[in-house]
Design an enzyme around this catalytic site. Sequence first.
Site, PDB file in Angstrom:
ATOM      1  N   LYS A  49       0.835  -1.203   0.000  1.00  0.00           N
ATOM      2  CA  LYS A  49       0.000   0.000   0.000  1.00  0.00           C
ATOM      3  C   LYS A  49       0.870   1.254   0.000  1.00  0.00           C
ATOM      4  O   LYS A  49       1.561   1.545   0.967  1.00  0.00           O
ATOM      5  CB  LYS A  49      -0.917   0.056   1.221  1.00  0.00           C
ATOM      6  CG  LYS A  49      -1.990   1.125   1.033  1.00  0.00           C
ATOM      7  CD  LYS A  49      -2.611   1.615   2.315  1.00  0.00           C
ATOM      8  CE  LYS A  49      -1.883   2.758   2.932  1.00  0.00           C
ATOM      9  NZ  LYS A  49      -1.886   4.016   2.155  1.00  0.00           N
ATOM     10  N   GLY A  57       7.256   4.823   8.032  1.00  0.00           N
ATOM     11  CA  GLY A  57       6.383   5.986   8.207  1.00  0.00           C
ATOM     12  C   GLY A  57       6.590   6.594   9.579  1.00  0.00           C
ATOM     13  O   GLY A  57       7.673   6.474  10.160  1.00  0.00           O
ATOM     14  N   SER A  58       5.538   7.205  10.111  1.00  0.00           N
ATOM     15  CA  SER A  58       5.689   7.936  11.364  1.00  0.00           C
ATOM     16  C   SER A  58       5.778   6.984  12.558  1.00  0.00           C
ATOM     17  O   SER A  58       5.242   5.870  12.532  1.00  0.00           O
ATOM     18  CB  SER A  58       4.503   8.884  11.550  1.00  0.00           C
ATOM     19  OG  SER A  58       3.311   8.154  11.638  1.00  0.00           O
ATOM     20  N   THR A  59       6.427   7.448  13.600  1.00  0.00           N
ATOM     21  CA  THR A  59       6.583   6.652  14.817  1.00  0.00           C
ATOM     22  C   THR A  59       5.213   6.364  15.449  1.00  0.00           C
ATOM     23  O   THR A  59       4.976   5.265  15.952  1.00  0.00           O
ATOM     24  CB  THR A  59       7.528   7.371  15.793  1.00  0.00           C
ATOM     25  OG1 THR A  59       8.812   7.446  15.161  1.00  0.00           O
ATOM     26  CG2 THR A  59       7.677   6.640  17.103  1.00  0.00           C
ATOM     27  N   ILE A  86       2.224   5.909  13.990  1.00  0.00           N
ATOM     28  CA  ILE A  86       1.542   4.809  13.301  1.00  0.00           C
ATOM     29  C   ILE A  86       2.326   3.506  13.530  1.00  0.00           C
ATOM     30  O   ILE A  86       1.733   2.436  13.689  1.00  0.00           O
ATOM     31  CB  ILE A  86       1.373   5.109  11.794  1.00  0.00           C
ATOM     32  CG1 ILE A  86       0.569   6.409  11.579  1.00  0.00           C
ATOM     33  CG2 ILE A  86       0.684   3.952  11.083  1.00  0.00           C
ATOM     34  CD1 ILE A  86      -0.847   6.401  12.060  1.00  0.00           C
ATOM     35  N   GLY A  87       3.652   3.600  13.575  1.00  0.00           N
ATOM     36  CA  GLY A  87       4.475   2.421  13.846  1.00  0.00           C
ATOM     37  C   GLY A  87       4.074   1.765  15.161  1.00  0.00           C
ATOM     38  O   GLY A  87       3.987   0.539  15.267  1.00  0.00           O
ATOM     39  N   GLU A 116      10.394   0.944  10.159  1.00  0.00           N
ATOM     40  CA  GLU A 116      11.394   1.976   9.891  1.00  0.00           C
ATOM     41  C   GLU A 116      10.683   3.304  10.097  1.00  0.00           C
ATOM     42  O   GLU A 116       9.842   3.689   9.285  1.00  0.00           O
ATOM     43  CB  GLU A 116      11.934   1.814   8.466  1.00  0.00           C
ATOM     44  CG  GLU A 116      13.306   2.418   8.291  1.00  0.00           C
ATOM     45  CD  GLU A 116      13.237   3.818   7.739  1.00  0.00           C
ATOM     46  OE1 GLU A 116      13.262   4.758   8.576  1.00  0.00           O
ATOM     47  OE2 GLU A 116      13.173   3.968   6.526  1.00  0.00           O
ATOM     48  N   CYS A 158      13.728  10.532   6.313  1.00  0.00           N
ATOM     49  CA  CYS A 158      13.639  10.064   7.697  1.00  0.00           C
ATOM     50  C   CYS A 158      14.989  10.213   8.404  1.00  0.00           C
ATOM     51  O   CYS A 158      15.041  10.434   9.605  1.00  0.00           O
ATOM     52  CB  CYS A 158      13.153   8.634   7.748  1.00  0.00           C
ATOM     53  SG  CYS A 158      14.009   7.564   6.590  1.00  0.00           S
ATOM     54  N   GLU A 165      10.385  15.220  15.471  1.00  0.00           N
ATOM     55  CA  GLU A 165      10.658  15.197  14.037  1.00  0.00           C
ATOM     56  C   GLU A 165       9.771  16.226  13.333  1.00  0.00           C
ATOM     57  O   GLU A 165       8.567  16.227  13.510  1.00  0.00           O
ATOM     58  CB  GLU A 165      10.358  13.790  13.483  1.00  0.00           C
ATOM     59  CG  GLU A 165      10.704  13.649  12.025  1.00  0.00           C
ATOM     60  CD  GLU A 165      10.483  12.231  11.492  1.00  0.00           C
ATOM     61  OE1 GLU A 165       9.416  11.652  11.758  1.00  0.00           O
ATOM     62  OE2 GLU A 165      11.390  11.722  10.811  1.00  0.00           O
TER      63      GLU A 165
HETATM   64  P1  NAI Z   1       1.965   8.092   8.280  1.00  0.00           P
HETATM   65  O1  NAI Z   1       2.807   7.268   9.170  1.00  0.00           O
HETATM   66  O2  NAI Z   1       0.581   8.436   8.681  1.00  0.00           O
HETATM   67  O3  NAI Z   1       1.854   7.378   6.837  1.00  0.00           O
HETATM   68  C1  NAI Z   1       2.719   6.378   6.361  1.00  0.00           C
HETATM   69  C2  NAI Z   1       1.899   5.270   5.705  1.00  0.00           C
HETATM   70  O4  NAI Z   1       1.112   4.594   6.687  1.00  0.00           O
HETATM   71  C3  NAI Z   1       0.904   5.745   4.653  1.00  0.00           C
HETATM   72  O5  NAI Z   1       0.873   4.818   3.597  1.00  0.00           O
HETATM   73  C4  NAI Z   1      -0.408   5.747   5.409  1.00  0.00           C
HETATM   74  O6  NAI Z   1      -1.545   5.611   4.590  1.00  0.00           O
HETATM   75  C5  NAI Z   1      -0.251   4.530   6.285  1.00  0.00           C
HETATM   76  N1  NAI Z   1      -1.085   4.507   7.489  1.00  0.00           N
HETATM   77  C6  NAI Z   1      -1.620   5.560   8.161  1.00  0.00           C
HETATM   78  N2  NAI Z   1      -2.314   5.125   9.234  1.00  0.00           N
HETATM   79  C7  NAI Z   1      -2.200   3.785   9.263  1.00  0.00           C
HETATM   80  C8  NAI Z   1      -2.676   2.753  10.143  1.00  0.00           C
HETATM   81  N3  NAI Z   1      -3.383   3.042  11.230  1.00  0.00           N
HETATM   82  N4  NAI Z   1      -2.358   1.468   9.871  1.00  0.00           N
HETATM   83  C9  NAI Z   1      -1.609   1.169   8.793  1.00  0.00           C
HETATM   84  N5  NAI Z   1      -1.153   2.076   7.923  1.00  0.00           N
HETATM   85  C10 NAI Z   1      -1.422   3.382   8.158  1.00  0.00           C
HETATM   86  O7  NAI Z   1       2.767   9.409   7.957  1.00  0.00           O
HETATM   87  P2  NAI Z   1       2.152  10.836   7.570  1.00  0.00           P
HETATM   88  O8  NAI Z   1       0.885  11.116   8.301  1.00  0.00           O
HETATM   89  O9  NAI Z   1       2.023  10.872   6.115  1.00  0.00           O
HETATM   90  O10 NAI Z   1       3.285  11.807   8.099  1.00  0.00           O
HETATM   91  C11 NAI Z   1       3.283  12.221   9.446  1.00  0.00           C
HETATM   92  C12 NAI Z   1       4.676  12.362   9.980  1.00  0.00           C
HETATM   93  O11 NAI Z   1       5.343  11.115   9.919  1.00  0.00           O
HETATM   94  C13 NAI Z   1       5.561  13.283   9.189  1.00  0.00           C
HETATM   95  O12 NAI Z   1       5.397  14.594   9.584  1.00  0.00           O
HETATM   96  C14 NAI Z   1       6.929  12.749   9.504  1.00  0.00           C
HETATM   97  O13 NAI Z   1       7.390  13.313  10.692  1.00  0.00           O
HETATM   98  C15 NAI Z   1       6.714  11.280   9.681  1.00  0.00           C
HETATM   99  N6  NAI Z   1       7.091  10.491   8.509  1.00  0.00           N
HETATM  100  C16 NAI Z   1       8.218   9.717   8.582  1.00  0.00           C
HETATM  101  C17 NAI Z   1       8.620   8.990   7.490  1.00  0.00           C
HETATM  102  C18 NAI Z   1       9.836   8.151   7.517  1.00  0.00           C
HETATM  103  O14 NAI Z   1      10.331   7.768   6.467  1.00  0.00           O
HETATM  104  N7  NAI Z   1      10.333   7.789   8.672  1.00  0.00           N
HETATM  105  C19 NAI Z   1       7.896   9.058   6.218  1.00  0.00           C
HETATM  106  C20 NAI Z   1       6.703   9.855   6.248  1.00  0.00           C
HETATM  107  C21 NAI Z   1       6.351  10.542   7.369  1.00  0.00           C
END
Ligand code: NAI
Length: 494
Positions: free
Chosen positions: A201, A253-255, A257-258, A275, A309, A406
């Site tokens: 996804k 993605g974000s910590t 959601i992780g 990650e 990240c 972050e």
């Molecule tokens: P996010 O963590 O919400 O999104 C990343 C992915 O997770 C997307 O594909 C999203 O649709 C999916 N997702 C969202 N909620 C989910 C859930 N409950 N279960 C499973 N999958 C889910 O990141 P977002 O909202 O786009 O960005 C927020 C913050 O996260 C940013 O401001 C940044 O600080 C951080 N971030 C860190 C990244 C990294 O590479 N470490 C990448 C993107 C964002």
Amino acid sequence: MAKNKDSKETKKDIPSQSIKWDLSPAPESKGHIKLQDKYDLFINGKWVKPSSGKYFDTTNPATEEKLAEIAYANDADVDKAVKAAREAYTNVWSRMSGAERGKYLFRIARLIQERAREFAVIETLDGGKSIRESRDVDVPLAANHFFYYAGWADKLQYAFPNRKMESLGVAGQIIPWNFPLLMAAWKIAPALACGNTVVLKPAETTSLTCLKLAEIFEEAGLPPGVVNIITGHGDTGAALVNHPDINKIAFTGSTNIGKIIQRAVSGTNKKLTLELGGKSANIIFEDAAIDQAVEGIVNGIFFNQGHVCCAGSRLFVQEGVADEVIQKLKDRMDHLYVGDPMDKNTDIGAINSKEQFDTIKRYVKIGKNEGNEIYESKCEIPSKGYFCRPTLILDVAQSSTLVQEEIFGPVLTVQTFRTVDEVIQKANNTQYGLAAGVWTDKGSKIFNLTTKLRAGVVWANTYNKFDPTSPFGGYKESGFGREGGVHGLESYLK
Ligand code: NAI
Ligand code: MG
């Protein structure tokens, strides 16, 4: 920052060394790309309509214009994709020899190279990053990851001598918007090399290059169901995480959601790699090559809008060179080109989404309210689209929100230090541990710091360098598990 403002060294002005040319626009052409108005889900080798009938818009953050409509997958679609992946795993992919699997991966890598320009342009249109970045970093690295893991597919027994390694089954993979195609490659290539099948996804703001990648899977003749692409928002991701027939979840993605995902899979048999975020320290010692270090700082946080990240988002400068480094950095920041991501001269493109744009603005405001000195680059920015000036938060305290959280934008906190021990302590003093940079003339200092910094990657006299052969991943709340290199195979084997 150096407080002895009246000392001789700090008074002398460092002359501006960078020149800002008045460059004519040099936009990359869009004529060669084909985008559909609407994209369906890629399940079992076919393009299928979402069962809800719902679609959402994906826009160009540089112009705020709509690019296409993307299918919104619900639980039923996720279930369909997982079933397809399971069937492909049981009947086809897990039975195929490693050498045969490798052939498909080589073919995918070559096809990405052939269509590199198209991928770079679409990545930039959909995500806002500069064409220079998508052309020179994202797309070549994505192809290289497929090449690299293609080579491992028939050599797994050499990667893990005297151990019997088996594929896991169906991998659910969820990726963010900062490196859409590259993150897809990071996740899909090792999974397939090890004999697993995939449901992936992409992030809701950047689905297009993953859907284009599905076209490549078709062209490569990849058996149906081996990779399925389901698009949607967070609830689509959650449905994938919670599906009972998934063997492994890989998330970037974000910590926040992780943590939700970790809770969701605890007590199940699902294997997990995370990650997550970072707040990486870039450390400049007095004996560093200062001009190179300044370029490294700019590369570490400002290019790609700070949407990395492992961005070097906390700068530590040793006191003796603090004034010189900061002055040169400000000067360099004033000379960066912020604007049209499609322009080949652009250093900093658009922020990926309105939400992220607002997040960055909110953090800068917090910085102001906390009484920090803020320096914004004097560069011009377009009036339309989501653009941010490169920004320094100076004289900032270790406990400040901006040092601890972050921001994920072109915003750099600046702190000074005197001794090696002090900087190690400060650099390690966050919840994260993804990466760090060290700038010094002395190899001994580098070795000392690489062993003491709690970070997955430590770059020496460079920053943000990637290669498929080297593992990547974090300590603490930056996540666990490694991607890339031989280590990246282990996450997809039992
Ligand atoms: P996010 O963590 O919400 O999104 C990343 C992915 O997770 C997307 O594909 C999203 O649709 C999916 N997702 C969202 N909620 C989910 C859930 N409950 N279960 C499973 N999958 C889910 O990141 P977002 O909202 O786009 O960005 C927020 C913050 O996260 C940013 O401001 C940044 O600080 C951080 N971030 C860190 C990244 C990294 O590479 N470490 C990448 C993107 C964002
Ligand atoms: Mg989001």
